[in-house]
Design a protein around this motif. Sequence first.
Motif, PDB file in Angstrom:
ATOM      1  N   VAL A 157      -1.193   0.500  -2.382  1.00 12.72           N
ATOM      2  CA  VAL A 157      -0.827  -0.876  -2.066  1.00 12.72           C
ATOM      3  C   VAL A 157      -2.055  -1.657  -1.610  1.00 12.72           C
ATOM      4  O   VAL A 157      -3.054  -1.082  -1.176  1.00 12.72           O
ATOM      5  N   VAL A 158      -1.939  -2.979  -1.718  1.00 14.39           N
ATOM      6  CA  VAL A 158      -2.916  -3.898  -1.143  1.00 14.39           C
ATOM      7  C   VAL A 158      -2.088  -4.910  -0.353  1.00 14.39           C
ATOM      8  O   VAL A 158      -1.233  -5.588  -0.914  1.00 14.39           O
ATOM      9  N   VAL A 159      -2.322  -4.973   0.964  1.00 17.24           N
ATOM     10  CA  VAL A 159      -1.519  -5.794   1.861  1.00 17.24           C
ATOM     11  C   VAL A 159      -2.440  -6.701   2.669  1.00 17.24           C
ATOM     12  O   VAL A 159      -3.499  -6.268   3.123  1.00 17.24           O
ATOM     13  N   VAL A 160      -2.008  -7.958   2.849  1.00 18.53           N
ATOM     14  CA  VAL A 160      -2.773  -8.912   3.649  1.00 18.53           C
ATOM     15  C   VAL A 160      -1.964  -9.329   4.864  1.00 18.53           C
ATOM     16  O   VAL A 160      -0.743  -9.492   4.781  1.00 18.53           O
ATOM     17  N   GLY A 161      -2.637  -9.466   5.998  1.00 14.78           N
ATOM     18  CA  GLY A 161      -1.988  -9.916   7.217  1.00 14.78           C
ATOM     19  C   GLY A 161      -3.014 -10.185   8.302  1.00 14.78           C
ATOM     20  O   GLY A 161      -4.207  -9.927   8.120  1.00 14.78           O
ATOM     21  N   ARG A 162      -2.530 -10.704   9.411  1.00 15.48           N
ATOM     22  CA  ARG A 162      -3.395 -10.984  10.562  1.00 15.48           C
ATOM     23  C   ARG A 162      -3.208  -9.899  11.615  1.00 15.48           C
ATOM     24  O   ARG A 162      -2.085  -9.455  11.859  1.00 15.48           O
ATOM     25  N   ILE A 163      -4.290  -9.509  12.236  1.00 20.42           N
ATOM     26  CA  ILE A 163      -4.229  -8.482  13.274  1.00 20.42           C
ATOM     27  C   ILE A 163      -3.489  -9.052  14.482  1.00 20.42           C
ATOM     28  O   ILE A 163      -3.851 -10.102  15.006  1.00 20.42           O
TER      29      ILE A 163
END
Length: 181
Positions: free
Chosen positions: A72-78
């Motif tokens: 998977v490739v996932v984007v988000g904010r820490i």
Amino acid sequence: MKRLVNHFVFSAVLIGLVSGCGQSASTPEQSTSNEPTASESATTTKVLLTSEPAGAEEVIAARQSAEDDAEVVVVGRIGGSENPWVDGRAAFSIVDNSLKACSDIEGDGCEKPWDYCCETDKLPTATALVKVVNQDGTLINEDARKLLNLKELQTVVVKGKAKRDDAGNLTVFANGIFVRK
């Protein structure tokens, strides 16, 4: 057993969700040395990506579609709690970009905007745990903040293997991380 450990770690991260704004959280002392060790340099070079991987899904979408053991490739904010880090380990939680951190809300003076205390009801289905692993798939036993120079509210794109638990939580065993500017 491995699934139980994953669930326990993710649950521990999520416990911080109920604490809300304004409470203190302990953070480990940071090293005063800016010089990386040889192992840190080698790991950082292999894990930090110089270009963003294609096809990134937001956290909510990835939680719905990612199959166990799939790449998977996932984007988000820490963020997602007062302390989104797993102290002493290269692990942290990320939040879907559709949620607003307290610092994104005009006039909000929250001291820890990465806890998303104004979006607490949405967090359980909008977070993922990221565990940075070495080439053998083993969790790196160094703090992600120090190892990868990461901070709360940075947007990261993580590439790795999805792991699901029985509650539907998503953990990404990341072998690549791109930090958006």
